[in-house]
Design a protein around this motif. Structure first.
Motif, short mmCIF file in Angstrom:
data_model
loop_
_atom_site.label_atom_id
_atom_site.label_comp_id
_atom_site.label_asym_id
_atom_site.label_seq_id
_atom_site.Cartn_x
_atom_site.Cartn_y
_atom_site.Cartn_z
N GLY A 338 0.82 -1.21 0.00
CA GLY A 338 0.00 0.00 0.00
C GLY A 338 0.85 1.25 0.00
N ALA A 339 1.91 1.28 0.83
CA ALA A 339 2.81 2.43 0.87
C ALA A 339 3.55 2.59 -0.46
N VAL A 354 9.33 -6.67 -1.27
CA VAL A 354 10.04 -7.37 -0.20
C VAL A 354 9.08 -7.68 0.96
N LEU A 355 8.32 -6.67 1.40
CA LEU A 355 7.40 -6.86 2.52
C LEU A 355 6.27 -7.83 2.15
N ALA A 356 5.82 -7.77 0.90
CA ALA A 356 4.77 -8.70 0.47
C ALA A 356 5.29 -10.14 0.49
N GLY A 357 6.51 -10.36 0.01
CA GLY A 357 7.08 -11.70 0.02
C GLY A 357 7.33 -12.21 1.42
N GLY A 413 -4.22 -2.21 -10.50
CA GLY A 413 -4.29 -3.67 -10.49
C GLY A 413 -3.55 -4.28 -9.32
N LEU A 414 -2.42 -3.66 -8.94
CA LEU A 414 -1.63 -4.20 -7.84
C LEU A 414 -2.22 -3.88 -6.47
N LEU A 415 -3.31 -3.11 -6.44
CA LEU A 415 -4.05 -2.95 -5.18
C LEU A 415 -4.63 -4.29 -4.72
N SER A 416 -4.70 -5.25 -5.65
CA SER A 416 -5.16 -6.59 -5.28
C SER A 416 -4.27 -7.20 -4.20
N VAL A 417 -2.98 -6.85 -4.21
CA VAL A 417 -2.07 -7.34 -3.17
C VAL A 417 -2.47 -6.79 -1.81
N VAL A 418 -2.82 -5.51 -1.78
CA VAL A 418 -3.27 -4.89 -0.53
C VAL A 418 -4.54 -5.57 -0.02
N LEU A 419 -5.49 -5.77 -0.93
CA LEU A 419 -6.74 -6.42 -0.55
C LEU A 419 -6.50 -7.86 -0.09
N ALA A 420 -5.60 -8.57 -0.75
CA ALA A 420 -5.27 -9.94 -0.34
C ALA A 420 -4.67 -9.97 1.06
#
Length: 437
Positions: A338-339, A354-357, A413-420
């Motif tokens: 998100g950041a 990195v933080l997502a992984g 589209g990559l906001l999907s990572v935040v939602l996940a």
């Protein structure tokens, strides 16, 4: 004190087989991730939209989803060692079709074949890893999956370097195919011989007894005649002696089918985050005006963080519990990405991946473990269903992100990572949380 006896030949053989199967895991991770950093170049040469490119990339997941049903047949017919080692060779040869794909349909078809082969190899290498694990009589499979992540990082670095050096894609993948084929064939020589159930025929260790002479588990708790733990009054128990909840009930009193759906959705969230790092990271950094080599580092950063999380995950989960670790990880992934999307730049994007992984490193294993623990289901059903839903997540993710990217932007589209990540935090309550289970 007498000197320690030298290791026996079987012990040396087990160590050699463990090293060989670890090499196969590493090679399997490296083969496909050599291709991923070249996605921006492939997309530009094909001249397609994000949605069309996402549809082509989905060919990999479709192939894996369909071929996964046939993997057991190949393993039973040819043996896990042969299928894993020579399957890698065939997979590397299949990647050589990618540079010559004249359109997105042919590109998707090439990925379909690569994905199908990879699914068969994945089952075979895991089956062989379990054979070696039975020789060790302790868990080693988690470390093998960590080695796979190291291979993915290695492949990503090779692909990023090739992109930075502007190596022709055909030459790059030709070098990759030759290198990893030789490694796989050499590793095959040290894998376990014989039938798949050879290690199951070893005689079982006699069960210990309690002080009153009744059967007991290894740590002294009462047991049935075949060594399964029970409580003092004869009811089923955990390895620690605590009573097991009756089939069909859990502490949160939810039907098993809803629990299974929630765990499958958790696994799909993990697939979505992993696919975002693999399929869209380089493209997102390219949109931030990063050069080819730097853009390729997106998948490297993601996989490196996930590798660290996997290699250290067992210790952290044992201390804090799967539920706690998964919830914190979901928030970490959501906040990091998100950041990165709120303040778009190359450094913030790399930090976000990195933080997502790191945040989702233990998510999929936790969902699989909890599914396997569900009461009221036939053995293996929970794990099988969650594994299929995980593959479904890998199939739908590139289509979803590509559609939103074309409709709005790849950033959206990559906001999907935040939602996940946020959905992971909410659904993590269904996970087993007992440390050490």
């Amino acid at each position: 004190m007498p000197a320690a006896a030298p290791p026996s030949a079987p012990a040396r053989h087990a160590r050699q087989a463990r090293a060989a199967v670890a090499v196969l895991f590493l090679t399997n991770g490296a083969v496909f991730f050599n291709v991923v950093p070249r996605y921006p170049q492939i997309k530009a040469e094909l001249g397609v939209s994000n949605a069309v490119f996402g549809g082509a990339v989905a060919g990999y997941s479709i192939g894996a989803l369909l071929a996964g049903l046939l993997a057991g047949v190949f393993v039973r017919r040819f043996g896990s060692a042969r299928v894993a080692a020579f399957g890698i060779v065939i997979t590397t040869l299949a990647t050589l079709a990618i540079p010559f794909a004249p359109n997105w349909i042919a590109f998707g078809a090439a990925l379909f074949v690569v994905g199908a082969l990879d699914a068969v190899v994945d089952v075979a290498q895991n089956a062989h890893g379990l054979r070696v694990q039975r020789l060790y009589q302790r868990s080693i499979l988690n470390s093998l999956h960590g080695v796979w992540s190291i291979g993915a990082v290695l492949g990503g670095l090779m692909g990023a370097a090739a992109a930075g050096l502007r190596l022709p894609l055909a030459l790059h993948l030709g070098i990759s195919a030759a290198l990893f084929s030789v490694v796989a064939v050499v590793a095959y020589r040290f894998l376990l011989p014989g039938p798949e159930d050879a290690e199951r025929t070893a005689p079982a260790t006699a069960h210990p007894a309690t002080a009153d002479g009744h059967p007991a588990t290894a740590d002294g708790h009462p047991a049935t005649a075949d060594g399964h733990p029970v409580t003092a009054d004869g009811h089923p128990a955990t390895a620690g002696g605590d009573p097991v909840a009756p089939a069909g009930r859990r502490s949160f009193a939810r039907p098993a089918v809803w629990m299974l759906a929630a765990l499958g959705l958790l696994a799909a969230c993990g697939a979505l985050v992993e696919d975002a790092g693999a399929s869209w990271g380089a493209l997102y950094l390219t949109g931030l005006h990063a050069d080819a080599a730097t853009a390729g580092l997106a998948v490297v950063a993601f996989q490196t963080a996930m590798t660290i999380g996997r290699l250290s995950g067992d210790r952290v989960v044992d201390r804090f519990g799967q539920r706690t670790v998964t919830r914190v990880g979901g928030l970490l992934a959501a906040a990091g990405m998100g950041a990165a999307l709120a303040v778009p730049s190359v450094p913030s994007a790399l930090a976000g991946f990195v933080l997502a992984g790191l945040g989702t490193a233990t998510l999929v294993p936790a969902a699989m473990h909890s599914a396997d623990e569900l009461p009221g289901l036939p053995s293996g059903t929970g794990l099988t269903v969650v594994s299929w839903l995980l593959r479904g997540g890998f199939l739908l993710s590139p289509l979803l992100v590509g559609f939103v990217a074309d409709l709005v932007s790849l950033r959206a589209g990559l906001l999907s990572v935040v939602l996940a990540g946020l959905l992971t935090f909410v659904l993590a309550r269904v996970l087993v949380n007992d440390p050490g289970r």
